[in-house]
Motif scaffolding. Sequence first.
Motif, mmCIF file in Angstrom:
data_model
loop_
_atom_site.group_PDB
_atom_site.id
_atom_site.type_symbol
_atom_site.label_atom_id
_atom_site.label_comp_id
_atom_site.label_asym_id
_atom_site.label_seq_id
_atom_site.Cartn_x
_atom_site.Cartn_y
_atom_site.Cartn_z
ATOM 1 N N VAL A 98 14.709 19.112 50.623
ATOM 2 C CA VAL A 98 14.609 17.693 50.815
ATOM 3 C C VAL A 98 13.112 17.125 50.206
ATOM 4 O O VAL A 98 13.201 15.777 49.842
ATOM 5 C CB VAL A 98 15.063 17.177 52.130
ATOM 6 C CG1 VAL A 98 14.755 15.646 52.448
ATOM 7 C CG2 VAL A 98 16.231 17.546 52.612
ATOM 8 N N ALA A 99 12.162 17.669 50.567
ATOM 9 C CA ALA A 99 10.917 17.254 50.317
ATOM 10 C C ALA A 99 10.742 16.847 48.635
ATOM 11 O O ALA A 99 9.860 16.002 48.274
ATOM 12 C CB ALA A 99 10.002 18.328 50.626
ATOM 13 N N ALA A 100 11.577 17.418 47.859
ATOM 14 C CA ALA A 100 11.443 17.532 46.177
ATOM 15 C C ALA A 100 12.390 16.333 45.879
ATOM 16 O O ALA A 100 12.468 16.065 44.732
ATOM 17 C CB ALA A 100 11.629 18.663 45.744
ATOM 18 N N TRP A 101 13.391 15.757 46.808
ATOM 19 C CA TRP A 101 14.261 14.791 46.273
ATOM 20 C C TRP A 101 13.392 13.571 45.900
ATOM 21 O O TRP A 101 12.536 13.099 46.866
ATOM 22 C CB TRP A 101 15.266 14.522 47.396
ATOM 23 C CG TRP A 101 16.198 15.583 47.651
ATOM 24 C CD1 TRP A 101 16.306 16.634 47.040
ATOM 25 C CD2 TRP A 101 17.270 15.744 48.691
ATOM 26 N NE1 TRP A 101 17.363 17.640 47.560
ATOM 27 C CE2 TRP A 101 17.911 17.057 48.676
ATOM 28 C CE3 TRP A 101 17.688 14.767 49.655
ATOM 29 C CZ2 TRP A 101 18.875 17.179 49.457
ATOM 30 C CZ3 TRP A 101 18.706 15.141 50.461
ATOM 31 C CH2 TRP A 101 19.329 16.347 50.390
ATOM 32 N N PRO A 102 13.848 12.742 44.659
ATOM 33 C CA PRO A 102 13.252 11.484 44.431
ATOM 34 C C PRO A 102 13.658 10.554 45.400
ATOM 35 O O PRO A 102 14.584 10.456 46.198
ATOM 36 C CB PRO A 102 13.931 11.025 43.096
ATOM 37 C CG PRO A 102 14.856 12.527 42.717
ATOM 38 C CD PRO A 102 15.185 13.294 43.859
ATOM 39 N N VAL A 103 12.566 9.608 45.865
ATOM 40 C CA VAL A 103 12.540 8.821 46.751
ATOM 41 C C VAL A 103 12.783 9.195 48.195
ATOM 42 O O VAL A 103 11.909 9.009 49.168
ATOM 43 C CB VAL A 103 13.627 7.572 46.520
ATOM 44 C CG1 VAL A 103 13.411 6.310 47.638
ATOM 45 C CG2 VAL A 103 13.358 7.235 45.027
ATOM 46 N N ILE A 104 13.774 10.049 48.518
ATOM 47 C CA ILE A 104 14.337 10.315 49.775
ATOM 48 C C ILE A 104 13.099 11.351 50.275
ATOM 49 O O ILE A 104 12.821 11.186 51.335
ATOM 50 C CB ILE A 104 15.675 11.031 49.797
ATOM 51 C CG1 ILE A 104 16.668 10.002 49.645
ATOM 52 C CG2 ILE A 104 15.959 11.606 51.065
ATOM 53 C CD1 ILE A 104 18.094 10.590 49.375
ATOM 54 N N GLY A 105 12.573 12.232 49.602
ATOM 55 C CA GLY A 105 11.704 13.260 49.763
ATOM 56 C C GLY A 105 10.292 12.553 50.095
ATOM 57 O O GLY A 105 9.678 12.654 51.499
ATOM 58 N N PHE A 106 9.927 11.503 49.515
ATOM 59 C CA PHE A 106 8.743 10.702 49.932
ATOM 60 C C PHE A 106 8.909 10.169 51.321
ATOM 61 O O PHE A 106 7.897 10.084 51.956
ATOM 62 C CB PHE A 106 8.633 9.819 48.709
ATOM 63 C CG PHE A 106 7.166 8.946 48.903
ATOM 64 C CD1 PHE A 106 5.997 9.634 48.587
ATOM 65 C CD2 PHE A 106 7.272 7.336 49.183
ATOM 66 C CE1 PHE A 106 4.760 8.849 49.072
ATOM 67 C CE2 PHE A 106 5.969 6.851 49.409
ATOM 68 C CZ PHE A 106 4.745 7.498 49.286
ATOM 69 N N LEU A 107 9.962 9.408 51.316
ATOM 70 C CA LEU A 107 10.404 8.707 52.651
ATOM 71 C C LEU A 107 10.214 9.744 53.831
ATOM 72 O O LEU A 107 9.742 9.340 54.892
ATOM 73 C CB LEU A 107 11.928 8.068 52.815
ATOM 74 C CG LEU A 107 11.833 6.790 51.509
ATOM 75 C CD1 LEU A 107 13.495 6.223 51.708
ATOM 76 C CD2 LEU A 107 10.981 5.858 51.988
ATOM 77 N N ASP A 211 30.272 19.494 47.915
ATOM 78 C CA ASP A 211 29.661 19.144 46.839
ATOM 79 C C ASP A 211 29.566 17.757 46.498
ATOM 80 O O ASP A 211 29.306 17.375 45.348
ATOM 81 C CB ASP A 211 30.300 19.852 45.649
ATOM 82 C CG ASP A 211 30.148 21.478 45.727
ATOM 83 O OD1 ASP A 211 29.101 21.922 46.090
ATOM 84 O OD2 ASP A 211 31.460 22.030 45.286
ATOM 85 N N THR A 212 29.607 16.896 47.323
ATOM 86 C CA THR A 212 29.509 15.426 47.253
ATOM 87 C C THR A 212 28.032 14.872 46.902
ATOM 88 O O THR A 212 27.066 15.459 47.427
ATOM 89 C CB THR A 212 30.007 14.772 48.626
ATOM 90 O OG1 THR A 212 31.113 15.101 49.105
ATOM 91 C CG2 THR A 212 29.901 13.262 48.663
ATOM 92 N N GLU A 213 28.043 14.310 45.837
ATOM 93 C CA GLU A 213 26.846 13.717 45.349
ATOM 94 C C GLU A 213 26.567 12.486 46.238
ATOM 95 O O GLU A 213 27.346 11.691 46.606
ATOM 96 C CB GLU A 213 26.909 13.334 43.653
ATOM 97 C CG GLU A 213 26.958 14.685 43.030
ATOM 98 C CD GLU A 213 27.276 14.458 41.289
ATOM 99 O OE1 GLU A 213 26.892 13.180 41.082
ATOM 100 O OE2 GLU A 213 27.273 15.591 40.792
ATOM 101 N N LEU A 214 25.104 12.238 46.149
ATOM 102 C CA LEU A 214 24.545 11.014 47.065
ATOM 103 C C LEU A 214 25.077 9.663 46.439
ATOM 104 O O LEU A 214 25.690 8.783 47.233
ATOM 105 C CB LEU A 214 22.996 10.997 47.075
ATOM 106 C CG LEU A 214 22.443 9.964 47.641
ATOM 107 C CD1 LEU A 214 22.768 9.951 49.092
ATOM 108 C CD2 LEU A 214 20.761 10.210 47.682
ATOM 109 N N ALA A 215 24.910 9.430 45.133
ATOM 110 C CA ALA A 215 25.265 8.141 44.616
ATOM 111 C C ALA A 215 26.810 7.807 44.828
ATOM 112 O O ALA A 215 26.977 6.703 45.261
ATOM 113 C CB ALA A 215 24.980 7.944 43.192
ATOM 114 N N PRO A 216 27.546 8.502 44.557
ATOM 115 C CA PRO A 216 28.933 8.169 44.663
ATOM 116 C C PRO A 216 29.480 7.672 46.371
ATOM 117 O O PRO A 216 30.057 7.181 46.638
ATOM 118 C CB PRO A 216 29.803 9.451 44.217
ATOM 119 C CG PRO A 216 28.993 9.977 43.371
ATOM 120 C CD PRO A 216 27.674 9.803 43.640
#
Length: 270
Positions: A98-107, A211-216
């Motif tokens: 999670v730490a490496a996820w864009p935006v979410i990791g930073f939050l 396998d559900t993606e975040l954006a959808p």
Amino acid sequence: MKGLAPGAILRLTALAMGMVALMPVQMLVMRVAPSRGAAIPRLFHRLTCHCLGVRRHVRGTPPPAGSSGLIVANHVSWLDIAVLGAERPVCFVAKSEVAAWPVIGFLAKLQRTVFIDRSRRAATADVAAQMGERLSAGEAVVLFAEGTTGDGTRILPMRSSLLGAAHEALGKGDAESAADIAVYPLTISYTGFHGMAGGRVERATLAWYGDTELAPHLKTVLRAGAIDVELAWGEPIAMGRATSRKEATRRAEAAIRKARQETVSGRPVP
């Protein structure tokens, strides 16, 4: 996002603007007054719930305000973070990816999330030490003990390793000398849309698993308009000298399964 109604786009824009405005404030707070670092994340989580139309309903007796302890919960969606974070100041335990996820990791880092690297043997001990520090400081630590998200109906088996390790950390490696830890079972259930109870299909639609993606999934949430979620608190469990971590985990899991069954069936379970 393509395919969204103007209202949904407006709500998403409001959330993005709120995030951009609050991030530098939280960064400053974490630098000059880290002890006050829980206020901005709670405000952001409440904004998230408001913009995404998530309506929280509480059943049972929550832990007293400002109390420390382990909140042992099931895990359904990324929304769980906002739902629980909007209710009270907490810190979360999350997988290191999670730490490496864009935006979410930073939050997540701004909220002082404790990250666990499951690929390392020493990870449990490292995370336990951090959890012990947070508990000793009077913080409430959220542990999604299933280790992954479920489909919104089933409760997966819960792991006891981190509960015991956190208790040992409080005793500086000696579990017998550590004081009891309050374990608070919590069941998170997404019950339906617009006040109308949903079934297994609706619960699976709101769950973020497999396998559900975040954006959808985010688009599904935005299109829903109003989502009802129930937070059902169980009786606290004193884990320590009289109650082992395995027994505490078993009792917490039983309480969470019972609450889920009551939510799904609409009637009390003896």
